[in-house]
Design an enzyme around this catalytic site. Structure first.
Site, mmCIF file in Angstrom:
data_model
loop_
_atom_site.group_PDB
_atom_site.id
_atom_site.type_symbol
_atom_site.label_atom_id
_atom_site.label_comp_id
_atom_site.label_asym_id
_atom_site.label_seq_id
_atom_site.Cartn_x
_atom_site.Cartn_y
_atom_site.Cartn_z
ATOM 1 N N GLY A 19 30.938 44.528 10.883
ATOM 2 C CA GLY A 19 31.059 43.102 11.173
ATOM 3 C C GLY A 19 30.099 42.708 12.284
ATOM 4 O O GLY A 19 28.888 42.604 12.085
ATOM 5 N N GLY A 20 30.628 42.532 13.488
ATOM 6 C CA GLY A 20 29.860 42.020 14.623
ATOM 7 C C GLY A 20 28.501 42.679 14.824
ATOM 8 O O GLY A 20 27.488 41.993 15.030
ATOM 9 N N GLU B 217 40.871 39.639 6.754
ATOM 10 C CA GLU B 217 40.912 38.238 7.209
ATOM 11 C C GLU B 217 41.340 37.313 6.074
ATOM 12 O O GLU B 217 42.020 36.313 6.293
ATOM 13 C CB GLU B 217 39.546 37.848 7.807
ATOM 14 C CG GLU B 217 39.365 38.484 9.185
ATOM 15 C CD GLU B 217 37.942 38.830 9.564
ATOM 16 O OE1 GLU B 217 36.992 38.313 8.952
ATOM 17 O OE2 GLU B 217 37.783 39.654 10.491
ATOM 18 N N GLU C 85 39.623 49.531 6.310
ATOM 19 C CA GLU C 85 39.428 48.766 7.543
ATOM 20 C C GLU C 85 40.780 48.559 8.218
ATOM 21 O O GLU C 85 41.507 47.612 7.873
ATOM 22 C CB GLU C 85 38.812 47.403 7.222
ATOM 23 C CG GLU C 85 37.448 47.464 6.594
ATOM 24 C CD GLU C 85 36.621 46.219 6.923
ATOM 25 O OE1 GLU C 85 35.477 46.390 7.325
ATOM 26 O OE2 GLU C 85 37.131 45.097 6.805
ATOM 27 N N GLY D 140 37.104 43.786 15.003
ATOM 28 C CA GLY D 140 36.731 42.813 16.030
ATOM 29 C C GLY D 140 37.426 43.028 17.360
ATOM 30 O O GLY D 140 37.397 42.164 18.233
ATOM 31 N N SER E 143 34.977 47.776 14.153
ATOM 32 C CA SER E 143 34.262 48.056 15.401
ATOM 33 C C SER E 143 33.250 49.197 15.286
ATOM 34 O O SER E 143 33.087 49.981 16.215
ATOM 35 C CB SER E 143 35.253 48.328 16.539
ATOM 36 O OG SER E 143 36.037 47.173 16.781
ATOM 37 N N ASN F 56 28.875 42.708 7.027
ATOM 38 C CA ASN F 56 29.684 41.536 6.692
ATOM 39 C C ASN F 56 29.464 40.521 7.817
ATOM 40 O O ASN F 56 29.968 40.696 8.913
ATOM 41 C CB ASN F 56 31.157 41.951 6.594
ATOM 42 C CG ASN F 56 32.080 40.748 6.409
ATOM 43 O OD1 ASN F 56 31.616 39.622 6.205
ATOM 44 N ND2 ASN F 56 33.379 40.986 6.495
ATOM 45 N N TRP F 57 28.682 39.498 7.513
ATOM 46 C CA TRP F 57 28.304 38.540 8.563
ATOM 47 C C TRP F 57 29.403 37.521 8.857
ATOM 48 O O TRP F 57 29.253 36.678 9.722
ATOM 49 C CB TRP F 57 27.011 37.813 8.166
ATOM 50 C CG TRP F 57 25.797 38.703 8.116
ATOM 51 C CD1 TRP F 57 25.772 40.066 8.261
ATOM 52 C CD2 TRP F 57 24.438 38.298 7.914
ATOM 53 N NE1 TRP F 57 24.481 40.524 8.158
ATOM 54 C CE2 TRP F 57 23.642 39.465 7.951
ATOM 55 C CE3 TRP F 57 23.819 37.066 7.704
ATOM 56 C CZ2 TRP F 57 22.259 39.433 7.784
ATOM 57 C CZ3 TRP F 57 22.442 37.029 7.534
ATOM 58 C CH2 TRP F 57 21.669 38.200 7.588
ATOM 59 N N LYS F 58 30.472 37.575 8.090
ATOM 60 C CA LYS F 58 31.597 36.640 8.259
ATOM 61 C C LYS F 58 31.079 35.196 8.341
ATOM 62 O O LYS F 58 30.097 34.869 7.671
ATOM 63 C CB LYS F 58 32.425 37.056 9.474
ATOM 64 C CG LYS F 58 32.833 38.538 9.370
ATOM 65 C CD LYS F 58 33.912 38.963 10.301
ATOM 66 C CE LYS F 58 34.246 40.433 10.054
ATOM 67 N NZ LYS F 58 35.323 40.935 10.869
ATOM 68 N N HIS G 72 39.356 41.363 1.931
ATOM 69 C CA HIS G 72 39.159 41.616 3.363
ATOM 70 C C HIS G 72 40.432 41.226 4.124
ATOM 71 O O HIS G 72 41.108 40.261 3.748
ATOM 72 C CB HIS G 72 37.962 40.813 3.873
ATOM 73 C CG HIS G 72 37.556 41.219 5.257
ATOM 74 N ND1 HIS G 72 38.194 40.739 6.368
ATOM 75 C CD2 HIS G 72 36.620 42.084 5.688
ATOM 76 C CE1 HIS G 72 37.650 41.297 7.439
ATOM 77 N NE2 HIS G 72 36.692 42.116 7.066
HETATM 78 P P1 13P Z 1 33.873 44.403 13.252
HETATM 79 O O1 13P Z 1 32.784 45.426 12.959
HETATM 80 O O2 13P Z 1 33.372 43.201 13.947
HETATM 81 O O3 13P Z 1 35.062 45.037 13.890
HETATM 82 O O4 13P Z 1 34.370 43.864 11.806
HETATM 83 C C1 13P Z 1 34.696 44.777 10.817
HETATM 84 C C2 13P Z 1 34.874 44.043 9.552
HETATM 85 O O5 13P Z 1 35.810 43.298 9.392
HETATM 86 C C3 13P Z 1 33.874 44.258 8.492
HETATM 87 O O6 13P Z 1 34.291 43.733 7.279
#
Ligand code: 13P
Length: 273
Positions: free
Chosen positions: A254-255, A117, A187, A193, A233, A29-31, A115
């Protein structure tokens, strides 16, 4: 019922590694990172680096504006395209929104729905998540439905209650056939994050709880088939320990999915489990 579904929640094991019974799915997930040019470069590199992997479904979910370039970059490979969000109507006067039909037309095979967020920063309720799920299922891509508790909810012992509530709200009016198409992603909000990963046992326990609930409601066969990913994470250093847990069927990253090397390492840690 297979052995893994007989496992008791408190009965955590790993002395003997068992083969996974569900094939893994690992999604990046590149956000809101990477414009269409950078996205093309990363996706092209991933296509080359991951060309030998055939046993894991690998999904890239760039921002809307990079879907087309990533789609072009991964054409002809087994990498799959996914989107991060969707609107529930097919078309109309909804300035700034994107429909499931539009995502499908661009080649999206998956769409992330609910998600944390979206839920927390954009106030998406379970009702909205439910409408989005229905829209995605109607058009054809497969939804990756995210659920997860906040730190406060975990500390108050409410994790299971939150899971039940989010699943019940999301699944409202869906047929068992529709539910069978969904990929779930657990999640925990406190692990997103933050660098704080749920331990493999913490994650496995919640996954097992979710699977038991699915089993009660929809039967063992469907529950046993459902892919439940872990997200929060996930890094090259912890991916293998998470992925080898019996109830963890992949990762939503994510990251660490924004760097070619780290995403490649995460995917490779799921091979041969
Ligand atoms: P991180 O891997 O950056 O913690 O993000 C997880 C995420 O929200 C994937 O959708």
């Amino acid at each position: 019922m297979n052995e893994k579904n007989n496992q008791k929640s408190g009965n955590h094991q790993n002395s003997e590694v068992k083969k996974k019974t569900r094939s893994l799915l690992i999604a990046g997930n590149w956000k809101m990172y990477k414009d269409h040019k950078d996205a093309y470069v990363i996706a092209t590199a991933l296509k080359e680096k991951l060309a030998d992997i055939s046993t894991i479904r690998i999904v890239l979910c760039p921002p809307f504006t990079s879907l087309q370039s990533v789609g072009q970059a991964i054409e002809g490979s087994s990498l799959l395209l996914g989107a991060q969000d969707v609107h529930w109507e097919r078309e109309g006067a909804f300035t700034g929104e994107i429909s499931a039909q539009m995502l499908l037309a661009l080649g999206c095979k998956y769409v992330i729905v609910g998600h944390s967020e979206r839920r927390h920063l954009f106030h998406e309720s379970n009702k909205i998540v439910n409408l989005k799920l229905k829209a995605v299922l109607k058009e054809g891509p497969l939804p990756i439905l995210c659920v997860g508790e906040t730190l406060q909810e975990r500390e108050r012992g409410k994790t299971e209650e939150v899971m039940e509530d989010q699943l019940k709200g999301a699944f409202e009016d869906l047929t068992p056939e529709d539910i069978g198409k969904i990929v779930l992603a657990y999640e925990p909000v406190w692990a997103i994050g933050t660098g704080k990963t749920a331990t493999p046992k913490q994650a496995n326990d919640v996954h097992l709880f979710i699977r038991r609930k699915l089993e009660e409601k929809y039967g063992p066969e469907m529950a046993a088939k459902m892919n439940i990913l872990y997200g929060g994470s996930v890094k090259p250093e912890n991916a293998k320990d998470l992925l080898k847990e019996q109830e963890i069927d992949g990762a939503l990253v994510g990251g660490a999915s924004l760097e070619v090397d780290s995403f490649e390492k995460i995917v490779r840690s799921g091979v041969d489990l």
